[in-house]
Design a protein around this motif. Structure first.
Motif, mmCIF file in Angstrom:
data_model
loop_
_atom_site.group_PDB
_atom_site.id
_atom_site.type_symbol
_atom_site.label_atom_id
_atom_site.label_comp_id
_atom_site.label_asym_id
_atom_site.label_seq_id
_atom_site.Cartn_x
_atom_site.Cartn_y
_atom_site.Cartn_z
ATOM 1 N N LEU A 93 0.414 3.867 5.060
ATOM 2 C CA LEU A 93 -0.297 2.679 5.524
ATOM 3 C C LEU A 93 0.666 1.535 5.832
ATOM 4 O O LEU A 93 0.517 0.828 6.839
ATOM 5 N N THR A 94 1.660 1.346 4.989
ATOM 6 C CA THR A 94 2.617 0.263 5.192
ATOM 7 C C THR A 94 3.428 0.492 6.465
ATOM 8 O O THR A 94 3.628 -0.429 7.254
ATOM 9 N N ILE A 119 -8.469 0.192 8.012
ATOM 10 C CA ILE A 119 -8.181 1.157 6.943
ATOM 11 C C ILE A 119 -9.216 1.133 5.838
ATOM 12 O O ILE A 119 -9.326 2.086 5.071
ATOM 13 N N ASN A 120 -9.973 0.053 5.753
ATOM 14 C CA ASN A 120 -11.023 -0.035 4.719
ATOM 15 C C ASN A 120 -12.394 0.366 5.236
ATOM 16 O O ASN A 120 -13.357 0.339 4.479
ATOM 17 N N THR A 145 2.881 1.488 -4.724
ATOM 18 C CA THR A 145 2.798 0.629 -3.560
ATOM 19 C C THR A 145 4.156 0.295 -2.970
ATOM 20 O O THR A 145 5.137 0.088 -3.669
ATOM 21 N N TYR A 175 -5.973 -4.577 10.953
ATOM 22 C CA TYR A 175 -5.481 -3.350 10.319
ATOM 23 C C TYR A 175 -6.168 -3.106 8.982
ATOM 24 O O TYR A 175 -6.598 -1.985 8.685
ATOM 25 N N LYS A 176 -6.304 -4.159 8.187
ATOM 26 C CA LYS A 176 -6.982 -4.021 6.883
ATOM 27 C C LYS A 176 -8.425 -3.613 7.054
ATOM 28 O O LYS A 176 -8.934 -2.771 6.305
ATOM 29 N N GLY A 208 0.834 -1.190 0.000
ATOM 30 C CA GLY A 208 0.000 0.000 0.000
ATOM 31 C C GLY A 208 0.872 1.243 0.000
ATOM 32 O O GLY A 208 2.068 1.183 -0.307
ATOM 33 N N SER A 209 0.276 2.345 0.373
ATOM 34 C CA SER A 209 1.032 3.599 0.425
ATOM 35 C C SER A 209 2.077 3.523 1.528
ATOM 36 O O SER A 209 2.016 2.669 2.420
ATOM 37 N N GLY A 256 2.463 2.189 9.021
ATOM 38 C CA GLY A 256 1.546 2.025 10.152
ATOM 39 C C GLY A 256 1.453 0.574 10.582
ATOM 40 O O GLY A 256 1.517 0.250 11.776
ATOM 41 N N LEU A 257 1.311 -0.336 9.618
ATOM 42 C CA LEU A 257 1.251 -1.760 9.932
ATOM 43 C C LEU A 257 2.594 -2.249 10.458
ATOM 44 O O LEU A 257 2.647 -3.037 11.406
#
Length: 76
Positions: free
Chosen positions: A15-16, A74-75, A50, A70-71, A11-12, A18-19
Motif C-alpha cells: 500500500l505504501t 483502499i478502504n 507498517t 488513495y485512502k 501501512g503495508s 502504491g501511494l
C-alpha cells in the motif's frame, strides 16, 4: 514553511509503495522508512508491520487530494 519531511501515510509495503508511485507521478518526492527491513539488517526485530511514507511539508497541499483519494480507494 520549512522544508521538513512529514509522515503522510503508514501501512503495508504494498500500500505504501502504491501511494508513493501516485505521488511521484505528479513530481512529489517521497521517502520510505521501513523499520522492518532496517531491523532485519541490524539483527533486531521490530514490532508492527507498517512502512512509513514521508514528503516535504511544502508539497503537502498538492499531495492531500491524492492521499485522501488513495485512502478512500483502499478502504472501500
Amino acid at each position: 514553511m520549512t522544508n521538513e519531511h512529514i509522515k503522510v501515510f503508514s501501512g503495508s509495503s504494498i500500500l505504501t509503495n502504491g501511494l508513493k508511485s501516485l505521488l511521484e507521478e505528479v513530481n512529489i518526492a517521497c521517502i520510505i522508512k521501513d523499520p522492518i527491513n532496517s531491523g532485519k539488517l541490524t539483527g533486531f526485530g521490530t514490532l508492527g508491520q507498517t512502512i512509513q511514507l514521508f514528503i516535504l511539508d511544502s508539497d503537502l497541499e498538492k499531495a492531500k487530494p491524492i492521499i485522501e483519494a488513495y485512502k478512500e480507494k483502499i478502504n472501500a
